[in-house]
Scaffold this active site. Structure first.
Site, PDB file in Angstrom:
ATOM      1  N   ASN A  21      84.319  31.407  65.796  1.00 21.01           N
ATOM      2  CA  ASN A  21      84.820  30.099  66.206  1.00 21.01           C
ATOM      3  C   ASN A  21      85.406  29.436  64.962  1.00 21.01           C
ATOM      4  O   ASN A  21      84.663  28.915  64.129  1.00 21.01           O
ATOM      5  CB  ASN A  21      83.674  29.264  66.785  1.00 21.01           C
ATOM      6  N   LYS A  23      87.026  26.814  64.698  1.00 19.55           N
ATOM      7  CA  LYS A  23      87.077  25.345  64.774  1.00 19.55           C
ATOM      8  C   LYS A  23      88.462  24.866  64.306  1.00 19.55           C
ATOM      9  O   LYS A  23      89.441  25.574  64.501  1.00 19.55           O
ATOM     10  CB  LYS A  23      85.941  24.711  63.978  1.00 19.55           C
ATOM     11  N   HIS A 105      81.109  23.462  73.820  1.00 17.93           N
ATOM     12  CA  HIS A 105      80.543  23.481  72.460  1.00 17.93           C
ATOM     13  C   HIS A 105      79.887  22.126  72.189  1.00 17.93           C
ATOM     14  O   HIS A 105      80.385  21.083  72.624  1.00 17.93           O
ATOM     15  CB  HIS A 105      81.647  23.757  71.440  1.00 17.93           C
ATOM     16  N   GLU A 107      79.917  20.249  69.742  1.00 20.45           N
ATOM     17  CA  GLU A 107      80.795  19.255  69.107  1.00 20.45           C
ATOM     18  C   GLU A 107      81.635  18.540  70.161  1.00 20.45           C
ATOM     19  O   GLU A 107      81.906  17.341  70.044  1.00 20.45           O
ATOM     20  CB  GLU A 107      81.665  19.941  68.039  1.00 20.45           C
ATOM     21  N   GLU A 176      73.252  27.742  71.315  1.00 19.98           N
ATOM     22  CA  GLU A 176      73.511  27.210  69.981  1.00 19.98           C
ATOM     23  C   GLU A 176      72.696  25.938  69.780  1.00 19.98           C
ATOM     24  O   GLU A 176      73.135  24.839  70.161  1.00 19.98           O
ATOM     25  CB  GLU A 176      75.004  26.865  69.830  1.00 19.98           C
ATOM     26  N   GLY A 182      76.152  24.707  61.517  1.00 21.76           N
ATOM     27  CA  GLY A 182      76.757  24.234  60.277  1.00 21.76           C
ATOM     28  C   GLY A 182      75.773  23.613  59.303  1.00 21.76           C
ATOM     29  O   GLY A 182      76.177  22.991  58.325  1.00 21.76           O
ATOM     30  N   SER A 220      74.521  28.868  62.234  1.00 31.69           N
ATOM     31  CA  SER A 220      74.298  29.343  60.861  1.00 31.69           C
ATOM     32  C   SER A 220      73.954  30.835  60.796  1.00 31.69           C
ATOM     33  O   SER A 220      73.122  31.249  59.985  1.00 31.69           O
ATOM     34  CB  SER A 220      73.228  28.501  60.167  1.00 31.69           C
TER      35      SER A 220
HETATM   36  C1  PEP Z   1      79.520  27.056  65.944  1.00 27.28           C
HETATM   37  O1  PEP Z   1      80.028  25.984  65.661  1.00 27.28           O
HETATM   38  O2  PEP Z   1      79.746  27.603  67.038  1.00 27.28           O
HETATM   39  C2  PEP Z   1      78.638  27.651  64.947  1.00 27.28           C
HETATM   40  C3  PEP Z   1      77.772  28.530  65.338  1.00 27.28           C
HETATM   41  O3  PEP Z   1      78.796  27.205  63.642  1.00 27.28           O
HETATM   42  P1  PEP Z   1      78.024  27.767  62.335  1.00 27.28           P
HETATM   43  O4  PEP Z   1      77.986  29.269  62.447  1.00 27.28           O
HETATM   44  O5  PEP Z   1      78.871  27.307  61.204  1.00 27.28           O
HETATM   45  O6  PEP Z   1      76.678  27.182  62.360  1.00 27.28           O
END
Ligand code: PEP
Length: 258
Positions: A21, A23, A105, A107, A176, A182, A220
């Site tokens: 992803n 982003k 997601h 976000e 997630e 993040g 992460s």
């Molecule tokens: C994401 O935003 O889908 C995600 C998993 O981000 P990160 O791997 O940076 O935590």
């Protein structure tokens, strides 16, 4: 990565899937370099996909055409077409050869107020155009600390189960935990497995093909924790944010998936 992956829209039974992803990151030059490195890497058993910002879909589709790496988008409209300024429809994504589209997601849920119902409608729009929606669910830290993880992810996925009915078999789920995205904090393999098992049972109870439906972990994931996470019985791969922007890291995660 070598050719041989299934055509867009098809899903192998529990073949591991690793999705990047990106982003709102990248530019023409850095994207080209990243994709060249991914294409040059030795392929493994896992299916690999990158979900990129919509303006780059043309370039990405050209760069990945003929490779085994799929591509997709990070959101789509729940509507077919019309006066929805700034939105991108699932039909448009399909025209660019997208295989996957991320919906719901955290976000977007947090910053754009997306409801469980809207996320389910977006998944329905994606399926109607032959895309595989990656439906994201996950709890905040306060919800986890309050013992509400299963209630929250159950409610989020339940909306998709209710709306999609039999079509639920066409989705990929991504668990997630919001507190792990993040932040550098990762759910332990056991913590993630527990939620994945709960989600798989929820799907089974709803009559979904729960044994073949893939549930990804995101939050992460890095090269050094991917192997342990992917070894859990109900973790079928990962949705990777930050580490998907660095070729060596993303390749190592893909290799950890097999
Ligand atoms: C994401 O935003 O889908 C995600 C998993 O981000 P990160 O791997 O940076 O935590």
């Amino acid at each position: 990565m070598v050719a041989g992956a299934p055509a867009a829209g098809q899903q192998s039974p529990r073949r591991k899937l690793v999705v990047g992803n990106w982003k709102m990151n990248g530019d023409g030059a850095s994207n080209a370099a990243l994709l060249a490195a991914l294409k040059a890497a030795p392929g493994g058993e896992a299916e690999v996909s990158v979900c990129v910002p919509a303006p780059y879909l043309h370039d990405v589709s050209k760069a990945l055409h003929g490779s085994s790496i799929h591509w997709g988008a990070q959101d789509c409209s729940s509507h077919e077409s019309g006066a929805f300024t700034g939105e991108v429809s699932a039909a448009m994504l399909a025209e660019f050869g997208c295989c996957h589209v991320i919906v719901g997601h955290s976000e977007r849920r947090a910053m754009h107020g997306e409801s469980d119902r809207l996320v389910a409608e977006k998944a329905a729009a994606a399926l109607a155009h032959g895309l595989v929606p990656i439906v994201c669910v996950g709890e905040t830290l306060a919800e986890r600390d309050g013992g509400k993880t299963e209630a929250v992810v159950g409610r989020q996925l339940g909306a998709a189960v209710d709306l999609l009915a039999k079509r639920i078999d066409g989705i990929v789920v991504a668990y997630e935990p919001v507190w792990a995205i993040g932040t550098g904090k990762t759910a332990s393999p056991a913590e993630a497995q527990s939620v994945h098992a709960f989600l798989r049972k929820l799907l089974a109870d709803a009559g979904a093909a729960s044994r073949t439906l893939r549930i990804l972990y995101g939050g992460s994931v890095k090269a050094d924790n991917a192997t342990q996470l992917f070894a859990e019985a109900d973790i079928d791969g990962g949705l990777i944010g930050g580490a998907s922007l660095k070729a060596a890291d993303f390749i190592a995660i893909c290799q950890a998936a097999g």
